[in-house]
Design an enzyme around this catalytic site. Structure first.
Site: not given
Length: 429
Positions: A206, A303
């Site tokens: 990332k 999520g």
């Protein structure tokens, strides 16, 4: 501009079902925002017989990705299937077929992003990947759009929810690393093989993406000093608290004099710093700009719906680009020669824990070792481990990374002192 844009989704797992759910449930708003109707035509699945409920009504399911990639009616392909090689093959085929692509695949973008961006540009297609970093936080678009006029100096924060959950459990509940990891796996926050998360690899990938967009520089994974949390002990958590810190796994990219230093690892964060209060699976990213100063972006790092929301925001951008006839522009066109900072130009304070014999003259030897590399002490704590062994914890003054590396190597050459851990220390906020 077509009255309707058709979408194909590669993957019907957690994020894929979330994307479909948002596109269906928010259809009136999305139609108004984009000026067209967004319709999911086909979804790639692994099992046609699996029951998926009403969310799949009106959508064709297929086990053949080519049925989506080669469908002339599909304008946008959304890749949320994971993996690297297979996803790369599908995305390359989609772009070559003239389809715009949205992906949440941080591993793919970190490793092959430049290649795919060039391919998209060559075929006048859009390629967006907001969901690849920090799930539901729109951090990439913030850097690319909202902070485009600023000179970014630092990007750092918590970009892996799994490790933050584990560290939260160790800090707040007093659990061991293995106990916290087991709970994270039971709750679905950690994979059965947690290597990428707990060894810092996911966070490093990332940081590759964040560095590329914030500074225009392409840093390879092997150029990022990466440490994980496997060796973190409850004693380190408690000692950090005693010193006024909490331990967090932090990804950091800092620019100084047009050179950058990028790393990932456990860092002692002052208890009064906002990152210290980021709990469980949440992420938080700080961006420091020359004009705007320090800004913080906080939210769920993963999520179904948070990540899907970031994916759909990219779909909206693609739809607007199609409508305006501006397709083919890359996510960010900012590029700068990649210059890595020398170790002698990177400064930090360090938390160093040492196990050594508790005998006369040993502390003097330790002091001489540090003074050999011109390293001073900010704080020192000594704890007895047994009748003849002691643990010494030192927080150094600010030193260079070169000094820190020299010190670590020196410990390898001594038999009477064992270096346990060496973490960076964030200065107070």
């Amino acid at each position: 501009m077509a009255d309707q844009l058709r979408i194909g989704i590669l993957g019907f797992g957690t994020v894929g079902s979330g994307v479909l759910r948002i596109l269906k449930n928010h259809e009136p708003k999305l139609n108004q925002v984009t000026g067209t109707t967004l319709k999911v035509k086909k979804v790639l699945v692994r099992d046609l017989k699996k029951q998926r409920g009403s969310i799949a009504d009106g959508v064709e399911l297929t086990m053949d990705a080519d049925e989506i990639i080669n469908d002339p009616e599909i304008d946008i392909v959304v890749e949320v299937m994971g993996s690297i090689d297979q996803a790369k093959e599908y995305i390359k085929k989609a772009l070559t077929a003239g389809k715009h692509v949205v992906t949440a695949n941080k591993d793919l973008i970190a490793l092959h992003g430049n290649e795919l961006v060039a391919l998209a540009k060559g075929y006048n297609c859009d390629l967006y990947y907001e969901a690849s970093v920090a799930g539901g936080i729109p951090i990439l678009r913030t850097i690319v759009d909202s902070l485009a006029s600023d000179e970014i100096q630092k990007v750092f924060g918590i970009v892996n929810g799994t490790t933050n959950f584990i560290l939260s459990q160790m800090t707040n509940e007093g659990k061991s690393y293995s106990e916290a990891l087991k709970e994270a796996q039971e709750l679905g926050f950690a994979e059965s093989d947690p290597t990428n998360d707990v060894d810092g690899i996911d966070a490093a990938r990332k940081m590759v993406i964040l560095t590329r967009l914030a500074f225009g520089m392409n840093v390879e994974l092997n150029q990022i000093e990466t440490k994980g949390i496997r060796d973190l002990q409850q004693e380190d958590i408690k000692m950090a608290e005693r010193l006024g810190y909490k331990i967090k796994l932090i990804g950091s990219a800092i620019q100084s004099e047009s050179r950058i230093s990028v790393d990932v690892g456990p860092i002692l964060v002052p208890v009064n710093h906002p990152l210290a209060s980021v709990q469980n699976e949440n992420n938080a990213v700080f961006v420091v700009g020359a004009a705007v100063g320090e800004t913080m972006y906080y939210g769920p790092g993963a999520g179904e719906l948070p990540t899907a929301n970031s994916v759909v925001s990219d779909v909206i951008t693609v739809a607007k680009n199609i409508r305006l006839g501006t397709s083919g522009n890359v996510f960010s066109s900012y590029q700068h020669e990649t210059n890595l900072a020398e170790d002698t130009k990177v400064f930090n304070k360090y938390y160093i824990a040492i196990e050594m014999q508790d005998k006369t003259g040993q502390f003097l030897a330790l002091t001489k070792l540090f003074s050999q590399f011109d390293i001073g002490f900010d704080q020192i704590i000594q704890q007895p481990l047994s009748s003849d062994m002691a643990k010494v914890v030192i927080v150094t003054h600010k030193i260079t990374k070169a000094q820190q590396k020299e010190l670590i190597n020196a410990f390898k050459d001594t038999n009477e002192m064992n270096l346990l851990v060496c973490f960076k220390v964030m200065e107070g906020n």
